[in-house]
Design an enzyme around this catalytic site. Structure first.
Site: not given
Ligand code: ZN
Length: 450
Positions: A267, A318
């Site tokens: 991220h 993810d």
């Molecule tokens: Zn993650």
């Protein structure tokens, strides 16, 4: 030896026509452009290298689409996380394997040929280790073996519930280890990967919320594989880190851990200009997960500044709310266009194709982050994706325009076949085990939601 022929192929050194690929023991042993196809049975239109998916939590696929109803207060990453903790409660080892197999079939059908599994579900429903502490890691490896996807397993070290070594919560009990139990877990995971071709073992301190820098230093020597960590996904995480340490998460991590090209920072959404430059200079890969980041309302990664400073990136699915390699790349670019009110942002330089830049960057960044060779080159595993030349957004194009069509203009899937180690796993867009894996997945969902 297997011999494949393609009208056009995106090789490690660029596009070529009429390419013969020789495959021996799963590796590409020769690449010959400008060849005649007449004596080759396996002839296809367009070859791309398989793309690495650098960040997955397979089990989260079990509740994809089940957290889209508005709650009593404003919904956020943190209310989603509570729903995820509840969903985790009833999953047993056979469920983990069934869910992961479904996820990996979908990844292969989407053109991902290696997955970085950031695996943090370790213990039973009471939070006790299984008789073999690596049991759930073995379930992940079994799913990879069954479906054929290459695996970089990243067992997660998770010890705390918040910054400053806070006590973990009840919802986190299946994730928790100390340094000693984690060492046993890594050893068990290592044994579980021995028979899996091209498997890589890395390590993943979950986040600065869940692991202290002292613990991170203690676990790093357990493998020489890649190191992944979640960082700066949410503004609340930045605020909590600031009030605890006086520093922002990426700033704190770069100051207190030996971050280099072995690392992948997942991220890294919320960075100042100084942090962005420092992270790019560290050599670490930014692990971007555009579909999940949009689904969770995380924010937008400062991609132009990061790339301009030499930063490398790859993409991951993810939460696996939707598994689609082209769409991850499309959303990565579109989020930048919306933020900057501009077009062709990540192509960076005049005359470059956005699709080819995105695909090439995610290929290189993903390979670095997962320590798995990617790209069509002699010596690399024969992990190949072919596109359907009859697709209206693909046919009649050549070179980079194929990737622009694939990423930006193909609503229905344009992938025809996928080979892993030269073995054809997907044909006509269907994985050979799709039906049996999906049946098991449906039975698992019915069981855990009953
Ligand atoms: Zn993650």
């Amino acid at each position: 030896m297997t011999r494949l022929w393609f009208e056009t192929a995106y090789l490690a050194d660029g596009w070529a026509r009429h390419v013969t690929l020789d495959v021996t023991d799963g590796r590409i042993t020769a690449i010959t452009p400008d060849t005649d196809s007449s004596d080759i049975a396996e002839r296809h239109a367009i070859a791309l290298p398989g793309l690495p998916n650098l960040h997955s939590h397979a089990f989260q696929r079990a509740f994809a689409g089940n957290t889209e109803v508005r709650g009593p207060s404003s919904d956020s990453f943190w209310t989603w996380r509570e729903a995820m903790y509840r969903a985790v409660d009833r999953i047993d080892p056979s469920d983990v394997e069934a869910i992961a197999a479904q996820v990996y079939v979908e990844m292969l059908e989407a053109g991902f040929t290696r997955v970085g599994e950031f695996h943090y579900l370790h213990h039973d429903g009471d939070g006790r280790p299984y008789a073999d502490i690596g049991e759930l890691s073995h379930a992940i490896a079994a799913a990879a073996g069954e479906t054929g996807i290459a695996l970089t397993l990243l067992p997660v070290f998770y010890a705390h519930g918040g910054f400053g070594a806070q006590e973990p919560t009840h919802g986190q009990r299946r994730f928790i280890n100390d340094i000693n139990s984690f060492g046993r877990l890594i050893e068990s995971a290592r044994q579980g990967l021995e028979s899996l071709p091209d498997a890589v073992l890395g390590i993943a301190p979950h986040s600065l919320r869940a692991a202290t820098v002292e613990e991170i230093a203690a676990i790093l020597p357990l493998t020489d594989g890649p190191i992944h960590i979640h960082v700066a996904e949410q503004t609340k995480e930045v605020d909590d880190c600031l009030s605890w340490s006086g520093r922002r998460p990426v700033e704190y991590l770069l100051d207190n851990a030996p971050v280099d090209a072995r690392w992948c920072l997942i991220h890294a959404t919320h960075m100042t200009a100084t942090e962005t430059l420092a992270m790019a200079r560290s050599g670490a890969v930014a692990g971007l997960c555009p579909i999940t980041e949009a689904n969770l309302g995380d924010g937008i990664f400062p991609a132009p500044d990061f790339v301009a400073a030499g930063g490398r990136y790859g993409v991951g699915s993810d939460s696996n709310v939707l598994i689609n390699a082209a769409e991850e790349l499309r959303l990565l670019e579109y989020s930048q266009r919306l933020a900057h009110r501009a077009r062709n942002v990540l192509a960076m330089n005049e005359g470059r194709s956005t699709g080819e830049t995105l695909f090439g960057s995610a290929l290189k960044g993903g390979a670095q982050a997962l320590q798995g060779a990617a790209g069509l080159a002699v010596g690399a595993p024969a992990d190949i994706v072919s596109l359907d030349a009859g697709h209206p957004s693909i046919g009649g194009r050549s070179g980079a325009a194929i990737l622009d069509g694939f990423i930006f203009a193909a609503a229905r899937p344009a992938i025809d076949c996928v080979w892993r180690r030269g073995e054809k796993l997907v044909e006509g867009g269907h994985h050979h085990a799709r039906e049996s894996v999906a049946a098991r997945f449906r039975a698992t969902l019915a069981k855990i939601s009953a």
